[in-house]
Structures are given as C-alpha cells and as structure tokens.
Design an enzyme around this catalytic site. Structure first.
Site, PDB file in Angstrom:
ATOM      1  NE  ARG A 104      -3.956   0.621   1.970  1.00 59.73           N
ATOM      2  CZ  ARG A 104      -5.182   0.584   2.446  1.00 59.73           C
ATOM      3  NH1 ARG A 104      -5.595   1.476   3.582  1.00 59.73           N
ATOM      4  NH2 ARG A 104      -6.167   0.062   1.884  1.00 59.73           N
ATOM      5  CG  HIS A 131      -8.382  -0.030  -2.969  1.00 59.40           C
ATOM      6  ND1 HIS A 131      -7.628  -1.219  -2.434  1.00 59.40           N
ATOM      7  CD2 HIS A 131      -9.065   0.249  -1.699  1.00 59.40           C
ATOM      8  CE1 HIS A 131      -7.908  -1.308  -1.228  1.00 59.40           C
ATOM      9  NE2 HIS A 131      -8.883  -0.524  -0.887  1.00 59.40           N
ATOM     10  CD  GLN A 134     -13.177  -2.338  -0.705  1.00 54.67           C
ATOM     11  OE1 GLN A 134     -12.278  -1.997   0.275  1.00 54.67           O
ATOM     12  NE2 GLN A 134     -14.235  -2.698  -0.400  1.00 54.67           N
ATOM     13  CG  ASP A 219     -13.697   5.975  -1.087  1.00 55.62           C
ATOM     14  OD1 ASP A 219     -13.567   6.017   0.115  1.00 55.62           O
ATOM     15  OD2 ASP A 219     -12.608   6.041  -1.840  1.00 55.62           O
ATOM     16  CB  CYS A 259     -14.145   1.110  -0.042  1.00 56.15           C
ATOM     17  SG  CYS A 259     -13.369   2.497  -0.004  1.00 56.15           S
ATOM     18  NE  ARG A 288     -10.237  -5.450   0.632  1.00 57.70           N
ATOM     19  CZ  ARG A 288      -9.236  -4.237   1.096  1.00 57.70           C
ATOM     20  NH1 ARG A 288      -9.937  -3.260   1.406  1.00 57.70           N
ATOM     21  NH2 ARG A 288      -7.899  -4.374   1.015  1.00 57.70           N
TER      22      ARG A 288
END
Ligand code: CP
Ligand code: NVA
Length: 301
Positions: A104, A131, A134, A219, A259, A288
């Site tokens: 990340r 991402h 996700q 988001d 998310c 996830r």
C-alpha cells in the site's frame, strides 16, 4: 512461467477474475463450516504499508494465517525503505525471502517498479491510482446479494479517486455499465475514461448517475494524502452526499456499498449507511478476507 502480479484488475483475464470470485465464495463457506484446508502451508506474505489501514492489514494477515501461511508487517518507519533504500533493491531482497508481497503506497509507479524487480507476485493493496483488492470484495458482495453483475448498471457518486478508477476497470472486466457523478475538477483518470468510453458515462448530476442503478457506491471525499485539501473538497462535493432520497431514484432492489472508512454526514448519510435493507457495507468489508485469500491462492498456484 512468468510471475503474475495484481497491480490492477487488468492484470487478470475476466475468466480468471470470475474464478477468484467463485473461489472466494467457496472459501467463505468452508471457513464458516470449519472445513477449510491449509493450501498455503509455510508460505510467507510480506506486507508493506506506507499509508494507514484497518481492513487491508487485518484481512491479509488473518487470511494468510487461515491458509496456513504467515505474514510480516513492514512500515517505512522501521524499515530501510523509510531511509531511502531504493524500491528496486527492496524488491530484489524481499522476493528472495518471502513468497508473495502486498504493498500500500502513494504513487502507482512505485508499485510498478517494485513488481518489475520482484521475482514473486506483488499485490496492489491501494495506491493513489487504484484499489483493485476492494473491487474483488465489492463484486463478490454484489454476486452474493443480487447474482451476476454482468449487464447491470453501477453508479459511482463522489470523488474520481483510486476507487473510481478501479470501478472503471471493473466495468470492463466484469462487463457492466458505470455512471460516474463527480464534481468538475474531480474526474477519474482521463486516459482510463477514454479507453473504456463504451461502458462509462460521466455526469455532474448524482441524480442522473443513480437513476435506475442496481448498485450505488461512494467513498471519502478526501483520500489518504489529501488531508490538506479537506476544506476545499468539502465545498466542491456539496450536493454529492448519498442518502435515502438519492437511493430512492435507483432500482427498487438497489444496494449501497462503501469501501470504508466512511465519514457519516459527508459522502453518505448516517441513516443510509446503517440501513441494512440496502447497505451491505459489513459484508463488503468481510469479503476483503475471502477475496484476497482466493487471490493469494491463485497467484501462488
Ligand atoms: N477499504 C480499505 O481498504 O480499508 P483500510 O484502509 O482500513 O484498509
Ligand atoms: N479512497 C480512499 C480509500 C481508502 C480505503 C483512500 O485512498 O484514502
């Protein structure tokens, strides 16, 4: 065979992605029933985090343990990465010691350079641009609640950020239509929008984007690394909150995803977020774990 990476959804074929979703659903059922095996016995995952995380860290670490392997958490504050050791050198060293790496970070090109020099699979656990992990969880969640996502209409409301870019990639790979409502100046990646112009539609109107949609997603308005823009962004995104009034324009069986972490009263109303008749955020977060287990198993096969 050349090592496979997962830096964006486009690194896998649609058939491979569908296989991972199906396997994630199977692993979830086995986990619940207590019948899961340990297919990654003895394997080690290196996890490099240059940004904060709750879900990603815990799902990868728990997932690896459940598959019989183990995970090592690495942060820039206590590795040589933080002291400026080149990412290319770190990649060559780590990949002689661990079996798979998850990163990340900020700039997407950093993970690309790492992957170029890594002899083991590299997974994008969020960059400023994408991402993809996700999206595996989001698609799994849609499939579990509503069946195939192919041919459906998805509405993205808010910032044209890493998640929005990944939804554009997902629209192509999973074959759905995507309508994005973003305020001017906050559009997704223009090159991506041009490449997939056949299946995406950009509007300034959340109402137009959501009309008849089967899935509505949002988001945070200020992603990690954009903390200083927060005040300016609050103004730019006024009118983009997803709430029950907006959801009422979607299909009657539409579901809502985020998310997480969510900022209640900003990009989503508290009432909608907590309304389990349409909000599937807790399943989405749990998935996830299952989706990434299926992904790691695939990349290490
Ligand atoms: N959704 C997500 O990636 O959450 P974390 O930042 O907690 O990992
Ligand atoms: N767009 C958000 C997602 C967090 C999981 C960010 O990058 O901060």
């Amino acid at each position: 065979m050349a090592v496979r990476h997962f830096l964006t959804l486009q690194d896998l074929t649609p058939a491979e992605l569908h296989g991972i979703i199906a396997r994630a659903i199977e692993l979830k059922a086995q986990h619940r029933a207590g019948t899961a095996g340990k297919p990654l016995d003895g394997k080690v995952l290196g996890m490099i985090f240059e940004k904060a995380s709750t879900r990603t860290r815990v799902s990868f670490e728990a997932g690896m343990a459940q598959l019989g392997g183990s995970a090592i958490f690495l942060s820039p504050t206590d590795t040589q990465l933080g002291r400026g050791e080149p990412v290319e050198d770190t990649a060559r060293v780590l990949s002689r010691m661990v079996d798979i790496v998850m990163i990340r970070t900020f700039a997407h090109d950093k993970i690309e350079r790492f992957a170029e020099h890594s002899s083991v699979p590299v997974i994008n656990a969020l960059t400023d641009s994408f991402h993809p992990c996700q999206l595996l969880a989001d698609v799994q969640t849609f499939v579990e609640h509503r069946g195939a996502i192919q041919g459906k209409t998805v509405a993205w409301v808010g910032d044209g950020n890493n998640m929005a870019n990944s939804y554009i990639n997902a629209a192509a790979q999973f074959d759905f239509q995507l309508r994005l409502a973003c305020p001017e100046g906050y559009d997704p990646d223009p090159q991506l929008m041009a490449r997939y112009s056949d299946r995406i539609h950009l509007t300034r109107s959340p109402q137009d984007a959501v009309a008849g949609a089967h899935l509505v997603v949002t988001d945070t308005w200020a992603s990690m690394g954009q903390e200083e823009e927060k005040q300016q962004r609050l103004k730019a995104f006024a009118g983009y909150q997803v709430d029950h009034a907006l959801m009422a324009l979607a299909a009657s069986d539409a579901i809502f995803m985020h998310c997480l972490p969510a900022y209640r009263g900003m990009e989503v109303s508290e009432a909608l977020l907590e309304d389990t008749s349409c909000s599937v955020i807790w399943d989405e977060a749990e998935n996830r774990l299952h989706a990434q287990k299926a992904l790691m198993e695939f990349l290490l096969a």
